[in-house]
Design an enzyme around this catalytic site. Structure first.
Site, short mmCIF file in Angstrom:
data_model
loop_
_atom_site.label_atom_id
_atom_site.label_comp_id
_atom_site.label_asym_id
_atom_site.label_seq_id
_atom_site.Cartn_x
_atom_site.Cartn_y
_atom_site.Cartn_z
N GLY A 1 31.58 60.41 24.97
CA GLY A 1 32.88 60.95 25.30
C GLY A 1 32.89 62.42 25.63
O GLY A 1 33.89 62.95 26.11
N CYS B 1 47.46 34.30 39.15
CA CYS B 1 46.87 34.55 40.47
C CYS B 1 47.30 33.44 41.43
O CYS B 1 47.22 32.25 41.10
CB CYS B 1 45.36 34.61 40.37
SG CYS B 1 44.56 34.75 41.97
N CYS C 1 43.71 31.61 42.60
CA CYS C 1 42.84 30.86 41.68
C CYS C 1 43.58 30.44 40.41
O CYS C 1 43.01 29.79 39.54
CB CYS C 1 41.60 31.68 41.32
SG CYS C 1 41.90 33.01 40.15
N CYS D 1 44.09 38.12 42.11
CA CYS D 1 43.16 38.85 41.25
C CYS D 1 42.68 40.11 41.98
O CYS D 1 42.33 40.04 43.16
CB CYS D 1 41.93 38.01 40.93
SG CYS D 1 42.25 36.58 39.91
N CYS E 1 37.70 36.06 41.39
CA CYS E 1 38.64 35.13 42.01
C CYS E 1 37.90 34.10 42.87
O CYS E 1 38.14 32.89 42.77
CB CYS E 1 39.64 35.90 42.85
SG CYS E 1 41.11 34.97 43.28
#
Lengths: 256, 290
Positions: B33, B241, B244, B266, B272
């Site tokens: 970080g 979606c 899909c 997606c 997808c």
């Protein structure tokens, strides 16, 4: 009684020029100390040294901390000093723009110190913000407005609320009424006096306005050219000035 | 090692530069970080197109790697295609669109839906690495705030969100705390992806213009900041979606006509396509929507 703040021989030079020289004072709990003097006399330098914003060249600033008793503030590490600066201390700037975060709402300004010391509950932070805005006479429906939308007097009151929300014991004020018109000044002073008495605050107030110290301060220090020329109880100094400069200062006030 | 194009060093950057970037990467991995400064180079693309990510990718690539590049989840948008071509030409590595087959994935603003595995590296393109930047403009001050773990200000931003919108409305670049120490900007990924930051893969973040590199080692703790009474929530569009039928993936909204028609698909094209190939269908499958 242990003094809340002991200042011993604080000296600050700007290059070859003297900022303030060999200033000592004791401040006891619940006491308000006024520092007066003309522009350039070293008042603000002294205040910055005491509040840890400037590092003095010599001297000690000993503060009676809650946890560990009297400690030298200048010898503290930066995180300790920052923590002290946002819990036990408060600093009210002359210009509210220096003390406020202008880009965020009034509520966030008040809440910032709470969040900085670990408050993580939105509802409680907001509750305290509303409470404090009420205490400084700002309507609760202004809580989500930015300080830009506030008048000068409101900004100054908001700055005070933001500083006092963590329940400090010592407040540094640098010309708290500077730049405000007289009626707003009077109300602000009234408010400050109420808060100081109610919360039992100790305060150091720097100003060139003798009316401010007359109303707020218990004791008075007069500075000239970086040095303290006279100290004493406020009424005593103002009604019976001994030093030539103090006499000049007192007699310079316009009588309306 | 065979080079695809003898006019370029492998992976475009010279070896000294790669060494410098790798040193920054190792330091970043050692301090999760923490933003490590590095001497970012001029790249043959404009700032904002992924110059940081490209340098990190170049420093990590080996000839055996298989590279995947995505832009907002898609493999076939300009940014993804041009960076993929760039490394095909300058490194000659194998490329793929399949998340599972890739050993190194460079991404702009998304984490693939398919969970990453050990041994994979995910490289992010970062525009502004400093999470405190819009609250505190001074670099000297933000560095000090990181050093002193002085993060109250970050909560001021979240407070403002709730005060003005009734909820934490930060939808992307949602700040996280890494291993209980540094607050980090996860690059502008949707906050839907924040839980996926705790991953088995190595995650590297490169900011070219700002000259910073930071990193998340595998399995490192990443907590999204929030309030006790307004907990963090990974949000997405409330639809399935349309191609899909997936109900759990992050969706893009696409306007399909000027009569208010829209579809949700997606954002991860590989995910997808994989589901469609496996026989999943959505609301608009098989229809011509163009």
């Amino acid at each position: 009684m242990t003094p809340l703040l002991q200042v011993k021989g604080v000296t600050k030079h700007y290059g070859a020029r003297l900022g303030c020289g060999d200033v000592s004072l004791d401040l006891y709990p619940g006491e308000v100390m006024g520092i007066v003097g003309e522009s350039g006399s070293g008042k603000s330098t002294l205040l910055s040294c005491l509040a840890g914003h400037l590092m003095p060249d010599a001297g000690e600033v000993i503060y009676d901390t809650r946890a560990q008793g009297p400690r030298d503030v200048l010898g503290m590490s930066e995180p300790e000093r920052r923590m002290l600066g946002r819990t036990d201390w408060a600093f009210v700037h002359q210009n509210p723009r220096d003390g406020l975060r202008m880009g965020v709402s009034a509520g966030a300004n008040v809440g910032e110190r709470l969040m900085a010391v670990g408050a993580r509950h939105y509802g409680q932070i907001r509750e305290q913000a509303v409470d404090w805005l009420g205490r400084v006479e700002i309507a609760a429906d202004r809580i989500d407005d930015r300080p830009r939308a506030f008048s000068g007097g409101m900004q100054q009151r908001l700055q005070i609320a933001r500083n006092l929300v963590t329940g400090p014991r010592l407040v540094f004020m640098d010309e708290p009424t500077g730049g405000l018109d007289v009626s707003v000044q009077a109300r602000l002073l009234d408010l400050l006096r109420g808060l100081v008495r109610e919360m039992g605050l100790s305060a150091i107030v720097v100003t060139h306005d003798l009316a401010v110290v007359r109303l707020l301060a218990d004791r008075l220090m007069v500075m000239k050219d970086g040095a303290v020329v006279e100290t004493g109880l406020t009424d005593q100094v103002l009604d019976d000035p001994q030093h030539g400069y103090t006499q000049l200062l007192v007699s310079s006030v316009l009588q309306v | 090692m065979t080079l695809h194009d003898q006019n370029y060093n492998f992976g475009y950057l010279d070896e000294q530069t790669k060494r410098m970037v790798r040193r920054a990467l190792l330091k970043a991995l050692a301090i999760p970080g923490y933003q490590v400064p590095f001497a970012s180079r001029e790249m043959p693309m404009p700032y904002g197109w992924g110059t940081g990510g490209v340098q990190v990718t170049a420093a990590c690539l080996t000839p055996e790697d298989t590279l995947k590049v995505i832009d907002q989840g898609a493999d076939d948008t300009t940014n993804a295609v041009s960076i993929r071509k760039f490394f095909q030409r300058t490194a000659g590595v194998a490329v793929t669109e399949h998340t599972e087959q890739a050993s190194l994935i460079q991404t702009r603003h998304r984490i693939p839906e398919t969970p990453l595995t050990e041994g994979q590296i995910l490289v992010y393109q970062v525009p502004i690495p400093e999470p405190l930047r819009f609250l505190e403009p001074r670099e000297t001050e933000t560095r000090r705030m990181h050093a002193l773990e002085d993060y109250g200000l970050m909560y001021v931003k979240l407070y403002e969100d709730i005060a003005h919108n009734g909820e934490i409305s930060t939808a992307y670049a949602y700040p996280v705390k890494v291993e209980g120490r540094y607050v980090m900007d996860p690059s502008p990924i949707p906050r839907f992806d924040n839980p996926k930051l705790e991953s088995a893969a190595i995650q590297l973040f490169g900011a070219g213009r700002e000259q910073r590199i930071y990193a998340l080692p595998p399995y490192c703790q990443v907590v999204s900041l929030d309030f006790e009474d307004h907990p963090f929530e990974a949000s997405k569009a409330d639809h399935d979606c349309d191609l899909c039928g997936c109900a759990t993936s992050y969706l893009d909204e696409i306007i399909v006509d000027d009569a208010g028609g829209r579809m949700f698909i997606c954002s991860d094209t590989d995910f997808c396509a994989g589901r469609q190939a496996a026989g999943h269908i959505g609301r608009l499958s098989g229809k011509d929507t163009a």
